[in-house]
Motif scaffolding. Structure first.
Motif, mmCIF file in Angstrom:
data_model
loop_
_atom_site.group_PDB
_atom_site.id
_atom_site.type_symbol
_atom_site.label_atom_id
_atom_site.label_comp_id
_atom_site.label_asym_id
_atom_site.label_seq_id
_atom_site.Cartn_x
_atom_site.Cartn_y
_atom_site.Cartn_z
ATOM 1 N N VAL A 54 -27.665 12.215 49.474
ATOM 2 C CA VAL A 54 -27.144 11.275 50.470
ATOM 3 C C VAL A 54 -27.961 9.993 50.488
ATOM 4 O O VAL A 54 -27.405 8.887 50.551
ATOM 5 N N GLU A 55 -29.286 10.111 50.422
ATOM 6 C CA GLU A 55 -30.145 8.924 50.480
ATOM 7 C C GLU A 55 -29.886 7.991 49.300
ATOM 8 O O GLU A 55 -29.926 6.770 49.454
ATOM 9 N N ASP A 56 -29.642 8.577 48.118
ATOM 10 C CA ASP A 56 -29.356 7.754 46.937
ATOM 11 C C ASP A 56 -28.043 6.988 47.104
ATOM 12 O O ASP A 56 -27.953 5.805 46.764
ATOM 13 N N ARG A 57 -27.033 7.667 47.628
ATOM 14 C CA ARG A 57 -25.738 7.007 47.824
ATOM 15 C C ARG A 57 -25.844 5.901 48.870
ATOM 16 O O ARG A 57 -25.299 4.815 48.694
ATOM 17 N N ARG A 58 -26.575 6.166 49.938
ATOM 18 C CA ARG A 58 -26.760 5.165 50.990
ATOM 19 C C ARG A 58 -27.505 3.948 50.438
ATOM 20 O O ARG A 58 -27.118 2.802 50.679
ATOM 21 N N TRP A 59 -28.570 4.209 49.686
ATOM 22 C CA TRP A 59 -29.355 3.119 49.089
ATOM 23 C C TRP A 59 -28.497 2.315 48.117
ATOM 24 O O TRP A 59 -28.556 1.078 48.096
ATOM 25 N N ALA A 60 -27.692 3.001 47.301
ATOM 26 C CA ALA A 60 -26.860 2.314 46.302
ATOM 27 C C ALA A 60 -25.834 1.407 46.972
ATOM 28 O O ALA A 60 -25.601 0.283 46.507
ATOM 29 N N CYS A 61 -25.228 1.860 48.058
ATOM 30 C CA CYS A 61 -24.264 1.014 48.769
ATOM 31 C C CYS A 61 -24.939 -0.237 49.328
ATOM 32 O O CYS A 61 -24.385 -1.339 49.258
ATOM 33 N N ALA A 62 -26.134 -0.078 49.869
ATOM 34 C CA ALA A 62 -26.881 -1.223 50.393
ATOM 35 C C ALA A 62 -27.307 -2.165 49.258
ATOM 36 O O ALA A 62 -27.261 -3.393 49.411
ATOM 37 N N ALA A 63 -27.682 -1.592 48.122
ATOM 38 C CA ALA A 63 -28.089 -2.411 46.970
ATOM 39 C C ALA A 63 -26.909 -3.209 46.426
ATOM 40 O O ALA A 63 -27.069 -4.370 46.032
ATOM 41 N N VAL A 64 -25.731 -2.604 46.416
ATOM 42 C CA VAL A 64 -24.540 -3.320 45.950
ATOM 43 C C VAL A 64 -24.280 -4.523 46.844
ATOM 44 O O VAL A 64 -23.960 -5.609 46.364
ATOM 45 N N SER A 65 -24.447 -4.355 48.140
ATOM 46 C CA SER A 65 -24.252 -5.465 49.065
ATOM 47 C C SER A 65 -25.216 -6.611 48.757
ATOM 48 O O SER A 65 -24.837 -7.781 48.789
ATOM 49 N N SER A 66 -26.452 -6.276 48.430
ATOM 50 C CA SER A 66 -27.432 -7.310 48.073
ATOM 51 C C SER A 66 -27.097 -7.975 46.746
ATOM 52 O O SER A 66 -27.232 -9.188 46.597
ATOM 53 N N LEU A 67 -26.663 -7.178 45.770
ATOM 54 C CA LEU A 67 -26.311 -7.734 44.456
ATOM 55 C C LEU A 67 -25.082 -8.636 44.537
ATOM 56 O O LEU A 67 -24.966 -9.604 43.791
ATOM 57 N N ILE A 68 -24.160 -8.314 45.430
ATOM 58 C CA ILE A 68 -22.953 -9.125 45.591
ATOM 59 C C ILE A 68 -23.319 -10.535 46.048
ATOM 60 O O ILE A 68 -22.709 -11.518 45.633
ATOM 61 N N GLN A 69 -24.343 -10.650 46.872
ATOM 62 C CA GLN A 69 -24.741 -11.945 47.402
ATOM 63 C C GLN A 69 -25.482 -12.794 46.374
ATOM 64 O O GLN A 69 -25.629 -14.000 46.566
ATOM 65 N N ASN A 70 -25.964 -12.191 45.305
ATOM 66 C CA ASN A 70 -26.799 -12.874 44.329
ATOM 67 C C ASN A 70 -26.130 -14.076 43.683
ATOM 68 O O ASN A 70 -26.339 -15.195 44.071
ATOM 69 N N ASP A 71 -25.363 -13.816 42.639
ATOM 70 C CA ASP A 71 -24.715 -14.899 41.912
ATOM 71 C C ASP A 71 -23.371 -14.415 41.390
ATOM 72 O O ASP A 71 -23.088 -13.223 41.375
ATOM 73 N N ALA A 72 -22.554 -15.351 40.974
ATOM 74 C CA ALA A 72 -21.183 -15.036 40.561
ATOM 75 C C ALA A 72 -21.134 -14.136 39.334
ATOM 76 O O ALA A 72 -20.277 -13.258 39.238
ATOM 77 N N SER A 73 -22.046 -14.318 38.394
ATOM 78 C CA SER A 73 -21.995 -13.501 37.175
ATOM 79 C C SER A 73 -22.332 -12.036 37.476
ATOM 80 O O SER A 73 -21.714 -11.125 36.923
ATOM 81 N N THR A 74 -23.275 -11.795 38.361
ATOM 82 C CA THR A 74 -23.588 -10.414 38.762
ATOM 83 C C THR A 74 -22.413 -9.805 39.500
ATOM 84 O O THR A 74 -22.065 -8.647 39.293
ATOM 85 N N ARG A 75 -21.774 -10.585 40.335
ATOM 86 C CA ARG A 75 -20.605 -10.113 41.067
ATOM 87 C C ARG A 75 -19.478 -9.752 40.104
ATOM 88 O O ARG A 75 -18.829 -8.720 40.244
ATOM 89 N N ARG A 76 -19.242 -10.605 39.098
ATOM 90 C CA ARG A 76 -18.210 -10.313 38.098
ATOM 91 C C ARG A 76 -18.545 -9.050 37.322
ATOM 92 O O ARG A 76 -17.671 -8.242 37.021
ATOM 93 N N LEU A 77 -19.819 -8.873 36.998
ATOM 94 C CA LEU A 77 -20.236 -7.680 36.261
ATOM 95 C C LEU A 77 -20.010 -6.425 37.106
ATOM 96 O O LEU A 77 -19.502 -5.417 36.609
#
Length: 120
Positions: A54-77
């Motif tokens: 559960v902790e890994d899934r929770r962390w991964a969802c939060a990490a995706v949210s941070s990666l989405i905010q980064n830059d357009a190329s990461t978001r596209r990837l």
């Protein structure tokens, strides 16, 4: 007055609101991997979304949210690697915190994409 011609007009192609590279654009994923500054970090995060812990899934969802905010190329990837489907799957998780994090990530993605739309 004459009638308007009723020939078979070709419908224009629909706009892809998610901006995921289409299957006929195979170079889209490679281009996103090359231009993304966080390309090496994306795959492990996506793998953690399907983790039995559960902790890994929770962390991964939060990490995706941070990666989405980064830059357009990461978001596209992320989109090319199927992050939306994985987050939607997490919406039916057994843990409420994972559901909340997945919902937040999907909200963040839709918000960022809405800001990118021309005319917004």
């Amino acid at each position: 007055m004459g009638k308007a011609p009723s020939g078979s007009k070709r419908k224009p192609r629909r706009h892809n609101p998610v901006r995921v590279p289409d299957s006929h654009l195979g170079h889209g994923v490679k281009l996103a991997e090359q231009t993304s500054s966080k390309g090496g970090q994306v795959i492990p995060v996506l793998d953690k979304l399907d983790s039995p812990e559960v902790e890994d899934r929770r962390w991964a969802c939060a990490a995706v949210s941070s990666l989405i905010q980064n830059d357009a190329s990461t978001r596209r990837l992320l989109q090319a690697k199927g992050v939306v489907d994985k987050l939607v799957t997490r919406l039916s998780d057994t843990d409420e915190d994972v559901i909340a994090e997945a919902t937040g990530s999907l909200r963040q993605l839709s918000f960022v994409l809405a800001l990118q739309r021309p005319g917004s």
